[in-house]
Design an enzyme around this catalytic site. Sequence first.
Site, mmCIF file in Angstrom:
data_model
loop_
_atom_site.group_PDB
_atom_site.id
_atom_site.type_symbol
_atom_site.label_atom_id
_atom_site.label_comp_id
_atom_site.label_asym_id
_atom_site.label_seq_id
_atom_site.Cartn_x
_atom_site.Cartn_y
_atom_site.Cartn_z
ATOM 1 N N SER A 99 0.809 -1.212 0.000
ATOM 2 C CA SER A 99 0.000 0.000 0.000
ATOM 3 C C SER A 99 0.850 1.273 0.000
ATOM 4 C CB SER A 99 -0.954 -0.042 1.200
ATOM 5 O OG SER A 99 -1.924 0.956 1.109
ATOM 6 N N LYS A 124 -0.598 -4.279 -3.306
ATOM 7 C CA LYS A 124 -1.922 -3.796 -2.880
ATOM 8 C C LYS A 124 -2.114 -2.384 -3.420
ATOM 9 C CE LYS A 124 -4.879 -3.059 1.180
ATOM 10 N NZ LYS A 124 -5.293 -1.694 0.812
#
Length: 336
Positions: A99, A124
């Site tokens: 992320s 992600k």
Amino acid sequence: ATGYIFIRNFAETTTEEFEQKMEQLAGQGMKQLILDLRGNTGGPFFQSIALSDEFLPKGDVIVSIKGRNKVYNREFRAQKDGQFEDIPLIILINRGSASASEIVSGAVMDNDRGYIVGEDSWGKGLVQTVFPLGENLAVALTTAKYFTPSGRSIQRDYEHIEDYMLYKRAPEDQREVRYTAKGRKVLGQGGIAPDYEVTSSLKIFTLELMTKGAFFGYARKFAAHETALSRDFVFPREQGNTGVSGKVAVGRDFVAGTPILEDFKAYLRARKIAFDEEDFREAEAEIKRELEREIVSSLWGIEEGVRAYRKTDAVVLKALEIMPEASKFVADINSR
């Protein structure tokens, strides 16, 4: 001198704390930086933008968001100059980097600002909107995807959830191809692949010992003189570290040699933690590093423990090796 900063995860104050640490390191003569994002699972999106901005010249694209509904589409660029655009930079990642840490890594990589070293990141890259349905119930709806400056999505294929959770790597010929600012080939749909791959996965036996808290537990007992060997040492807080009655003074250059390993084995037996001598022998280098980190942390603090560990960290050593090459990126930026 090379500065080293480890960011475990992103929080609301991450960039502010980073700037404070950078000022401290600069005061100590830092000329280049290793930013360790291994195991960093992310955090607030705007902190990843702010941290990326620290390294990139004003106007450089950091990340973009694109969704089926164009209302979600947005591009984020560096807004400030005069930060740390001129410092040679290498970022460390691994499978636990996800992320926000992937946004920072992708921005640095695609803008040819520095090198990425380690293992493929998690992958992600989804923008999710949370809709509360009740007091303890909510739905997270994927509304868009993140794209790095070169236009690649970092999201791994999760259509087959088993492959996703087992971290099955997508075949290279099935991944989109993009190019960095200087024309270096990069791949999408599989996280951030490092410029220099260095595998640092620990052996199963080492992981088992970590899970059982063996290294931490032994180090605490050692520091408290509660193991047979530790009674032969005098520590920094005792007698000015000058040595007492023939005892050995422990310094910051502490190394876990054979006596420590044998003392550790005795600790494992006392705790009834079964181990195979062959497994121990195969993992010995890793065990030594873990013991050195925990013992130094117990005596001088966690930061000193991390510093001791990094001296033999293969990923950090590779970063130091290629730092001169990373310095060339800074020269290119200054020549724009």
